[in-house]
Design a protein around this motif. Structure first.
Motif, PDB file in Angstrom:
ATOM      1  N   LEU A  46      -5.557  -2.972 -29.494  1.00  0.00           N
ATOM      2  CA  LEU A  46      -6.886  -2.753 -28.909  1.00  0.00           C
ATOM      3  C   LEU A  46      -7.377  -1.326 -29.166  1.00  0.00           C
ATOM      4  N   ARG A  56     -12.382  -7.927 -26.075  1.00  0.00           N
ATOM      5  CA  ARG A  56     -11.653  -7.971 -24.803  1.00  0.00           C
ATOM      6  C   ARG A  56     -12.563  -7.574 -23.651  1.00  0.00           C
ATOM      7  N   ASP A  84      -5.389 -11.442 -21.054  1.00  0.00           N
ATOM      8  CA  ASP A  84      -4.668 -10.472 -21.878  1.00  0.00           C
ATOM      9  C   ASP A  84      -3.410 -11.083 -22.494  1.00  0.00           C
TER      10      ASP A  84
END
Length: 297
Positions: A46, A56, A84
């Motif tokens: 990320l 996300r 997640d």
């Protein structure tokens, strides 16, 4: 039975759970907690990809939107945990279609709602104006369940708060109010930090211990060294990881103080996602109220 974040392995009734609020979690929780985390590479992925981070963030924003009417912070937290873990188990595509992200988010909320209240069905979800049919949501739920290996009773930081508080004999019955305050502040901090990807790499037990240390540094700083030593003596806690997590919380707090932000995590997410120019964000938590006096533990 309803699922409670503090008691992930308990199948007891709601009343018996609340009447046993200080029960220590089984030590097996420390052994399985990593099974309820995103994969180890997830946080780095990320941070290294603005597109994936944006995906996300948009998905988290959708979860907040879908779960808002359900008015259950634990449900929202659980849904983001599922999100997640699911995203980290898949080959995330930087250009994922927005409707797919929304479907994933809605399915995570649906699964979380069913865990919190088993009588919940897809038809109870607040999805007015969405194009998703019940069968489509249920198919995505099955995909998520498979990716998570049906481990839906997530072990989170909330599962360890009472365990660490009970390792502090200084918090006897005469300090029940302070004990409650420490737990309450650590709980609020944990809810808010879920939006910050810098904390995704820490184990739930480490997050819980660090959050309690951070709360004690504000509420009873004179006893902080004692609390720190007690918690670090726990066999299952890595001292270096604990201090790294605690320092990250301190640094985040300093940044918020410098920015003078009073926005909640939800408000920050809503404001930043409303702008198509924002590609990546880190949500801010509410400023915590400082105590006016120092009370020794």
């Amino acid at each position: 039975m309803e699922f409670h974040l503090e008691h992930p392995l308990s199948h007891s009734s709601s009343s018996s759970i609340h009447n046993n609020d200080d029960a220590l979690p089984p030590h097996s929780l420390f052994l399985v907690e990593q099974q309820h985390m995103p994969s180890p590479h997830y946080s780095h992925t990320l941070k290294s990809s603005a597109s994936l981070l944006s995906n996300r963030n948009h998905a988290v924003s959708s979860i907040i939107q879908y779960s808002r009417k359900l008015d259950d912070p634990s449900l929202t937290y659980l849904a983001v945990n599922y999100l997640d873990r699911f995203l980290s188990s898949e080959d995330m595509m930087p250009q994922s279609k927005p409707w797919i992200l929304k479907l994933i988010s809605l399915s995570c909320v649906s699964l979380s709602a069913k865990m919190r209240k088993p009588e919940t069905s897809v038809y109870d979800l607040p999805v007015e104006g969405e194009m998703f049919e019940a069968q489509m949501i249920e198919r995505m739920e099955n995909v998520i369940l498979g990716a998570l290996k049906w481990r839906m009773r997530s072990v989170t930081p909330f599962s360890f708060l009472s365990f660490f508080l009970n390792r502090l004999p200084e918090l006897n019955e005469d300090h029940s109010v302070l004990k409650h305050s420490l737990k309450s502040q650590a709980t609020d901090l944990t809810f808010n930090l879920q939006h910050d990807i810098n904390f995704l790499e820490f184990k739930p037990s480490v997050m819980a211990a660090a959050a309690l240390l951070f709360a004690s540094s504000e509420l009873c700083p004179q006893q902080f060294p004692c609390f720190s030593n007690r918690i670090c003596q726990c066999t299952y806690v890595n001292k270096d990881e604990l201090m790294e997590c605690y320092k990250a919380m301190q640094e985040r707090d300093v940044v918020e103080d410098n920015e003078g932000s009073n926005d909640t995590a939800v408000n920050v997410l809503d404001q930043q996602f409303s702008s198509c120019e924002e590609s990546a964000i880190t949500a801010s938590s509410p400023k915590r109220r400082k105590t006016s006096t120092t009370r020794p533990c």
